[in-house]
Design a protein around this motif. Structure first.
Motif, PDB file in Angstrom:
ATOM      1  N   VAL A 280       0.865  -1.181   0.000  1.00  0.00           N
ATOM      2  CA  VAL A 280       0.000   0.000   0.000  1.00  0.00           C
ATOM      3  C   VAL A 280       0.896   1.223   0.000  1.00  0.00           C
ATOM      4  CG1 VAL A 280      -1.740   1.284   1.273  1.00  0.00           C
ATOM      5  CG2 VAL A 280      -1.770  -1.221   1.296  1.00  0.00           C
ATOM      6  N   ILE A 281       0.673   2.100  -0.967  1.00  0.00           N
ATOM      7  CA  ILE A 281       1.515   3.289  -1.037  1.00  0.00           C
ATOM      8  C   ILE A 281       0.627   4.512  -0.957  1.00  0.00           C
ATOM      9  CG2 ILE A 281       3.245   4.511  -2.388  1.00  0.00           C
ATOM     10  CD1 ILE A 281       3.740   1.740  -3.744  1.00  0.00           C
ATOM     11  N   ILE A 282       0.887   5.339   0.038  1.00  0.00           N
ATOM     12  CA  ILE A 282       0.109   6.560   0.204  1.00  0.00           C
ATOM     13  C   ILE A 282       0.975   7.734  -0.244  1.00  0.00           C
ATOM     14  CG2 ILE A 282      -1.198   7.970   1.816  1.00  0.00           C
ATOM     15  CD1 ILE A 282      -1.236   5.504   3.692  1.00  0.00           C
ATOM     16  N   PHE A 283       0.502   8.432  -1.257  1.00  0.00           N
ATOM     17  CA  PHE A 283       1.216   9.628  -1.718  1.00  0.00           C
ATOM     18  C   PHE A 283       0.487  10.840  -1.164  1.00  0.00           C
ATOM     19  CE2 PHE A 283       2.211   6.519  -4.996  1.00  0.00           C
ATOM     20  CZ  PHE A 283       3.520   6.796  -5.348  1.00  0.00           C
ATOM     21  N   ASP A 284       1.164  11.672  -0.383  1.00  0.00           N
ATOM     22  CA  ASP A 284       0.532  12.900   0.103  1.00  0.00           C
ATOM     23  C   ASP A 284       1.090  14.053  -0.713  1.00  0.00           C
ATOM     24  OD1 ASP A 284      -0.868  14.740   1.493  1.00  0.00           O
ATOM     25  OD2 ASP A 284       0.036  14.346   3.443  1.00  0.00           O
ATOM     26  N   GLU A 285       0.272  14.658  -1.527  1.00  0.00           N
ATOM     27  CA  GLU A 285       0.673  15.746  -2.429  1.00  0.00           C
ATOM     28  C   GLU A 285       1.963  15.384  -3.168  1.00  0.00           C
ATOM     29  OE1 GLU A 285      -1.236  18.147  -3.035  1.00  0.00           O
ATOM     30  OE2 GLU A 285      -2.521  18.456  -1.290  1.00  0.00           O
ATOM     31  N   PRO A 286       1.918  14.336  -4.002  1.00  0.00           N
ATOM     32  CA  PRO A 286       3.165  13.834  -4.586  1.00  0.00           C
ATOM     33  C   PRO A 286       3.837  14.813  -5.537  1.00  0.00           C
ATOM     34  CG  PRO A 286       1.260  12.790  -5.605  1.00  0.00           C
ATOM     35  CD  PRO A 286       0.748  13.564  -4.441  1.00  0.00           C
ATOM     36  N   THR A 287       3.099  15.752  -6.100  1.00  0.00           N
ATOM     37  CA  THR A 287       3.731  16.620  -7.101  1.00  0.00           C
ATOM     38  C   THR A 287       3.818  18.069  -6.651  1.00  0.00           C
ATOM     39  OG1 THR A 287       1.626  17.059  -8.188  1.00  0.00           O
ATOM     40  CG2 THR A 287       2.886  15.175  -8.987  1.00  0.00           C
ATOM     41  N   ARG A 288       3.595  18.308  -5.347  1.00  0.00           N
ATOM     42  CA  ARG A 288       3.704  19.698  -4.890  1.00  0.00           C
ATOM     43  C   ARG A 288       5.119  20.204  -5.111  1.00  0.00           C
ATOM     44  NH1 ARG A 288       1.272  21.255   0.619  1.00  0.00           N
ATOM     45  NH2 ARG A 288      -0.519  21.289  -0.762  1.00  0.00           N
ATOM     46  N   GLY A 289       5.223  21.348  -5.781  1.00  0.00           N
ATOM     47  CA  GLY A 289       6.533  21.943  -6.010  1.00  0.00           C
ATOM     48  C   GLY A 289       7.353  21.214  -7.053  1.00  0.00           C
ATOM     49  N   VAL A 290       6.753  20.239  -7.734  1.00  0.00           N
ATOM     50  CA  VAL A 290       7.484  19.503  -8.763  1.00  0.00           C
ATOM     51  C   VAL A 290       7.103  20.084 -10.123  1.00  0.00           C
ATOM     52  CG1 VAL A 290       7.770  17.249  -9.847  1.00  0.00           C
ATOM     53  CG2 VAL A 290       7.562  17.426  -7.373  1.00  0.00           C
ATOM     54  N   ASP A 291       8.088  20.199 -11.019  1.00  0.00           N
ATOM     55  CA  ASP A 291       7.820  20.823 -12.307  1.00  0.00           C
ATOM     56  C   ASP A 291       7.086  19.873 -13.251  1.00  0.00           C
ATOM     57  OD1 ASP A 291       9.824  19.147 -13.583  1.00  0.00           O
ATOM     58  OD2 ASP A 291      11.214  20.359 -12.413  1.00  0.00           O
ATOM     59  N   VAL A 292       6.693  20.392 -14.412  1.00  0.00           N
ATOM     60  CA  VAL A 292       5.842  19.639 -15.330  1.00  0.00           C
ATOM     61  C   VAL A 292       6.461  18.308 -15.734  1.00  0.00           C
ATOM     62  CG1 VAL A 292       4.693  19.699 -17.558  1.00  0.00           C
ATOM     63  CG2 VAL A 292       4.826  21.765 -16.170  1.00  0.00           C
ATOM     64  N   GLY A 293       7.750  18.353 -16.129  1.00  0.00           N
ATOM     65  CA  GLY A 293       8.407  17.122 -16.553  1.00  0.00           C
ATOM     66  C   GLY A 293       8.465  16.102 -15.423  1.00  0.00           C
ATOM     67  N   GLY A 294       8.778  16.601 -14.239  1.00  0.00           N
ATOM     68  CA  GLY A 294       8.876  15.732 -13.070  1.00  0.00           C
ATOM     69  C   GLY A 294       7.533  15.120 -12.716  1.00  0.00           C
ATOM     70  N   LYS A 295       6.473  15.902 -12.846  1.00  0.00           N
ATOM     71  CA  LYS A 295       5.136  15.391 -12.562  1.00  0.00           C
ATOM     72  C   LYS A 295       4.832  14.191 -13.440  1.00  0.00           C
ATOM     73  CE  LYS A 295       2.763  19.516 -10.945  1.00  0.00           C
ATOM     74  NZ  LYS A 295       1.818  20.579 -11.226  1.00  0.00           N
ATOM     75  N   TYR A 296       5.120  14.336 -14.723  1.00  0.00           N
ATOM     76  CA  TYR A 296       4.824  13.272 -15.667  1.00  0.00           C
ATOM     77  C   TYR A 296       5.538  11.988 -15.262  1.00  0.00           C
ATOM     78  CZ  TYR A 296       3.760  11.108 -20.140  1.00  0.00           C
ATOM     79  OH  TYR A 296       3.276  10.275 -21.103  1.00  0.00           O
ATOM     80  N   GLU A 297       6.797  12.134 -14.827  1.00  0.00           N
ATOM     81  CA  GLU A 297       7.549  10.946 -14.409  1.00  0.00           C
ATOM     82  C   GLU A 297       6.917  10.290 -13.188  1.00  0.00           C
ATOM     83  OE1 GLU A 297      11.709  11.874 -13.848  1.00  0.00           O
ATOM     84  OE2 GLU A 297      11.796  12.850 -15.804  1.00  0.00           O
ATOM     85  N   ILE A 298       6.456  11.119 -12.253  1.00  0.00           N
ATOM     86  CA  ILE A 298       5.842  10.558 -11.048  1.00  0.00           C
ATOM     87  C   ILE A 298       4.539   9.850 -11.396  1.00  0.00           C
ATOM     88  CG2 ILE A 298       4.739  11.184  -8.858  1.00  0.00           C
ATOM     89  CD1 ILE A 298       6.935  13.321  -8.562  1.00  0.00           C
ATOM     90  N   TYR A 299       3.751  10.437 -12.294  1.00  0.00           N
ATOM     91  CA  TYR A 299       2.500   9.788 -12.703  1.00  0.00           C
ATOM     92  C   TYR A 299       2.774   8.448 -13.369  1.00  0.00           C
ATOM     93  CZ  TYR A 299       0.450  14.451 -11.991  1.00  0.00           C
ATOM     94  OH  TYR A 299       0.054  15.628 -11.455  1.00  0.00           O
ATOM     95  N   THR A 300       3.785   8.433 -14.222  1.00  0.00           N
ATOM     96  CA  THR A 300       4.133   7.187 -14.907  1.00  0.00           C
ATOM     97  C   THR A 300       4.487   6.104 -13.899  1.00  0.00           C
ATOM     98  OG1 THR A 300       5.080   8.586 -16.623  1.00  0.00           O
ATOM     99  CG2 THR A 300       5.564   6.243 -16.757  1.00  0.00           C
TER     100      THR A 300
END
Lengths: 500, 448
Positions: A422-442
């Motif tokens: 079980v993985i809980i992400f709390d605001e996983p992309t706060r302060g992360v840029d667009v490219g970084g967000k995409y990587e986290i979503y992937t």
């Protein structure tokens, strides 16, 4: 252009050919910036593009290696934060500089108290309430700042800057911790400041907000100036393209995962006043989005499931087994992990090396009889450095010396190694840029494909809508709505549920 | 290449204080460089050779030195050496000038004459020979003087190490506590309590005639008691979340009071010889406490740098909440750290009692301050999360070398205190400037 004659129509702020390098890094190479009176300039760029460095130079916290600055046509050297303030530059940082035990007006005049021996309380208090009135902020003026909401504390910071007669106000990610209504109020205040002729530099990753508030947008990439346009002349996709340096087709990667049987069950979880009888199930391969206003109890819920706070009632079941969670250690051993929203204070030990941070929750696997197996630690960490593309000079680099996005990846790496169920992400992309967000979503999609159960807490509604299989909306500690058919939901329907 | 230089710069950054220690040692070597007179058995053997080189026939020799242990070594080595060369040693004096006169009187009664006097440097300078007619013309042979530094004499260096050992041993535990961003003020009182309680136990179970089993039990008991009180500190800090400063301040008062109560404020000296071996004995010429210190530092260094516990200690000091949320057993780790610190203070107390051959409630006075000073001079930050056990060892030795150097160069004790305070301040100042160089640049740029 070339002479320093102050004229009435000179721009409020000019920065020319600003260069700054740190050992081994060119943070800024020849950046120009112009800000007019009564203008909101959005400063865009990925993490590490040089925005913070530019702002710190303007705030007097760093000195430029080369370049010049003029304020209303007068050349200035901002050698210290005090010099910057007296030149009329105020910066509202993401982390506020308020003394929690002092009231708003005491904080506003801290260090500049009127009166030589005794503080002229009534005069200060009156002046503070005038400023709040001017910007249209309603603040309980005598309450200690520690008891104010984030949005209210931000208003105190803005009022503090105004009391110092600033003409240039820099706001670093001001909306990051605000709810949509609070953002609306913030924008109303910004509009009032703009009407008073104050120039505002607004830093944010939220492009929809920038489209609403900014007059002009300027983009930095890798320490260099990329573009500078009126907001009416640019589209969202061109802004992204400038920031990333390539075209991004879709902000949210597709995933096709068949959702399996139930894995995590929360039964009537309770910890007054922030979590009240929350019942929730997450299945194999499912991503549950949890949203709501700040203070709705989302983070508190995550901390209960993770054993970080004691429960007052309720049960946590995983794969048909009831878990006894007395500490985060218990939760980790049971297969639950939490990626906290606040990396610097809760996610990482900044004074330890990157590889030691990576190893911290994994030492049971990376040690024999209490003995740390260094080589294995290095090898495992290197694997994640490669797959997550963490940028660092060596595994021994201190976590505190990594950029924000790389810190987030480091936090990710340590929990990926756990291979939790079980993985809980709390605001996983706060302060992360667009490219970084995409990587986290992937990455989240990949985890879902592996059959994990994922809970994603987020205030960014487009992200919640774009990533979730199901959406839970919380209000004052309770679940006020569940959206099963995410395709039909809109930001408005979620907002409607969030306000209770 | 770049790896090597970064390693070197890291060594410098981590153990920069080592260079300070080296500079201090060189300074005091220079300041105490002067004519030296050999002593002890080496000098005795040497003087026998000198006599042999110039001997032309049978000789009747008298050996003279003071009554100290070192001088007795000298006389016995000289006697052995001379006898094996076939020289007749007619008399050996270990004592005062008066004893020389008595010996000569005895010899002349026997009709025995003395051809040559062998003496060490101090004894050869006595004026008594000129006042004894029989010896007025007798030549005197002394060991050859040489040039060297008082500071670098092995007896001095071993002495410095021996005096530092107890502070340094306690400082291992203190380093661990301070790295967790805590503090332990109770160690000085625990030293006294351990010394008194083990001495008391041994006295009550046989005193001077106590068996070695009793001595071992007393030693372990004293250490265990402090271990328990350290654990009590840990429980207060972790379970009840009280500030370490206050908890250990209270323990400092209570443990000291208990030590005075147990001993009724008096020194307990009715102890067997076997108890003194721990602190007073030597192995291969090096005092036992120094061996103990070296061993514990090896263990401490490995513990902090190679084990899971060490990793946890640094993580808690760096960011307790992040450590907890990473699954680190924060309470258990802190409990262990305070327990170890208490146990090491107890060990220090027992060794001190053994060295001084008594258990006294006044032992360990202000030890906590000296130990904290050693930790801080060694580069450990009071903010926690940073610091090295070996740095602490260097810090302890910097303080010891400065004290010793000032004693050798006859600096008045009051001034010594002032200097030591300055050194502590300087140590922290250097360390802070290294970490935050911008303070200096700002200071100077504002002036400019």
């Amino acid at each position: 252009m070339n002479s320093a004659t102050p004229t009435a129509d000179a721009p409020l702020l000019e920065m020319q050919g600003i260069q700054k390098s740190f050992p081994g890094v060119h943070a800024l190479s020849g950046v120009d910036l112009v800000l007019q009176k009564g203008e909101v300039l959005a400063l865009l760029g990925e993490n590490g593009a040089g925005k913070s460095t530019l702002i710190k130079i303007l705030a007097g916290a760093h000195r430029a290696d080369r370049g010049m600055m003029r304020i209303s046509g007068d050349p200035v050297t901002l050698a210290s934060p005090a010099a910057a303030i007296s030149a009329g530059v105020g910066v509202i940082y993401q982390e506020f500089n308020l003394v929690p035990g002092l009231s708003s007006w005491e904080n506003i005049f801290l260090g500049r108290e009127e009166g030589s021996l005794f503080v002229r309380r009534t005069a200060e208090r009156k002046r503070a309430s005038e400023i709040f009135e001017q910007i249209g902020a309603r603040i309980p003026i005598d309450a200690p700042c520690g008891q104010l909401s984030i949005a209210q504390q931000q208003m105190v910071e803005i009022a503090k800057a105004l009391s110092q007669e600033v003409r240039i106000m820099v706001m670093d990610e001001p909306s990051a911790a605000l709810t949509p209504q609070e953002v609306d109020k913030l924008f109303a205040v910004i509009n009032r400041l703009r009407d008073r002729g104050i120039g505002i530099i607004y830093i944010s990753h939220r492009l929809d907000e920038i489209a609403r508030i900014a007059d002009r947008v300027m983009v930095l990439r890798d320490g260099k100036y990329v573009a500078d346009r009126l907001i009416s002349d640019v589209t969202r996709s061109t802004m992204i393209e400038w920031m990333v340096g390539r075209t991004i087709d879709d902000e949210f990667p597709k995933r096709s995962v068949s959702i399996g049987d139930t894995r995590l069950q929360l039964k009537k979880l309770r910890r007054e006043p922030s979590v009240r009888d929350v019942t929730l199930e997450i299945a194999r391969g499912e991503i549950i989005g949890v949203t709501g206003l700040v203070g709705a109890g989302r983070t508190e819920l995550a901390r209960l499931v993770f054993g970080a706070d004691p429960m007052e009632g309720g049960e946590v079941w995983l794969d048909g087994r009831r878990l006894k969670l007395h500490s985060p250690g218990d939760a980790i051993r049971a297969g639950i992990c939490l990626l906290t929203e606040d990396r610097k204070h809760q996610g990482l030990v900044l004074g330890l090396s990157a590889s030691a941070n990576f190893a911290l929750p994994n030492l049971a696997m990376l040690s024999t009889l209490g003995w740390v197996r260094h080589r294995q630690e290095r090898d495992r960490f290197r694997h994640y450095v490669d797959t997550l593309k963490i940028r660092l000079s060596s595994p021994d680099q201190l976590a505190g010396h990594l950029s924000g996005g790389n810190q987030q990846k480091l936090v990710l790496s340590k929990w990926l190694e756990q291979n939790s169920e079980v993985i809980i992400f709390d605001e996983p992309t706060r302060g992360v840029d667009v490219g970084g967000k995409y990587e986290i979503y992937t990455l989240m999609n990949e985890l879902a494909r592996q059959g994990k159960a994922i809970m994603m807490i987020s205030s960014e509604l487009p992200e919640v809508l774009g990533m979730s299989d199901r959406i839970i909306v919380m209000h004052e500690g309770r679940i006020t709505g569940t959206v099963d058919n995410v395709g039909d939901a809109t930001q408005e329907t979620l907002m409607d549920l969030a306000v209770g | 290449m770049s790896n090597e230089s970064s390693l070197r710069s890291r060594l410098f950054a981590d153990y920069g204080m080592f260079f300070v220690l080296a500079v201090l040692a060189s300074l005091f070597s220079f300041l105490t460089y002067k004519e030296q007179h050999p002593t002890g058995s080496d000098a005795g053997r040497q003087v026998a050779e000198i006599v042999e080189e110039s001997r032309e026939g049978p000789l009747h020799v008298m050996i003279v030195a003071r009554g100290t242990a070192e001088d007795r070594e000298f006389t016995s080595a000289a006697r052995e050496g001379l006898a094996s060369n076939g020289v007749t040693v007619v008399a050996v004096v270990n004592g005062e000038p008066r004893d020389v006169r008595l010996e000569v009187e005895r010899l002349s009664e026997d009709g025995q004459s003395v051809d040559l006097i062998v003496a060490n440097d101090v004894a050869s300078r006595w004026t008594v020979y000129d006042r004894i007619p029989e010896l007025k013309m007798t030549p005197r042979v002394t060991p050859r003087p040489y040039y060297g530094a008082d500071f670098l004499k092995s007896s001095n260096l071993i002495g410095v190490a021996n005096q530092t050992a107890i502070y340094a041993i306690i400082a291992i535990g203190m380093t661990m506590v301070i790295v967790t961003a805590g503090i332990d003020l109770s160690v000085g009182s625990l030293v006294a309590l351990a010394a008194v309680s083990s001495a008391l136990f041994i006295r009550e179970s046989g005193g001077v005639d106590a068996s070695s089993a009793v001595v071992i039990a007393g030693v372990i008991g004293g250490i265990l008691l402090c271990c328990l009180l350290g654990a009590f500190n840990g429980v207060m800090v972790t379970v009840f979340q009280l500030p370490p400063f206050i908890v250990t301040l209270a323990m400092m008062m209570m443990a000291s009071g208990l030590a005075f109560r147990l001993s009724s404020g008096r020194s307990i000296a009715e102890l067997p010889e076997s108890f003194f071996a721990l602190g007073g004995g030597r192995l291969m010429g090096v005092p036992n406490p120094v061996w103990l210190m070296v061993g514990l530092y090896v263990v401490g260094h490995i513990l902090m740098s190679r084990t899971v516990l060490g990793r946890y200690i640094y993580a808690i000091g760096g960011n307790e909440e992040a450590a907890r949320l990473s699954g680190v057993p924060v309470k258990r780790t802190l409990l262990a750290v305070y327990t170890v610190c208490g146990a090491l203070a107890g060990l220090g107390g027992v060794v001190l009692a053994s060295q001084l051959e008594a258990g006294d409630p006044k032992f360990g006075d202000k030890y906590e301050l000296h130990v904290i000073a050693a930790v801080v001079v060694g580069g450990t930050s009071l903010m926690g999360g940073q610091g090295k056990v070996l740095g602490t060892l260097i810090g302890a030795f910097i303080i010891a070398v400065i004290k010793n150097g000032m004693n050798l160069t006859n600096v008045d004790p009051f001034n010594q205190k002032i200097v030591l305070g300055g050194v502590l301040l300087l140590g922290v100042l250097i360390d802070t400037m290294k970490r935050r160089p911008e303070i200096l640049t700002r200071l100077f740029s504002q002036r400019g």
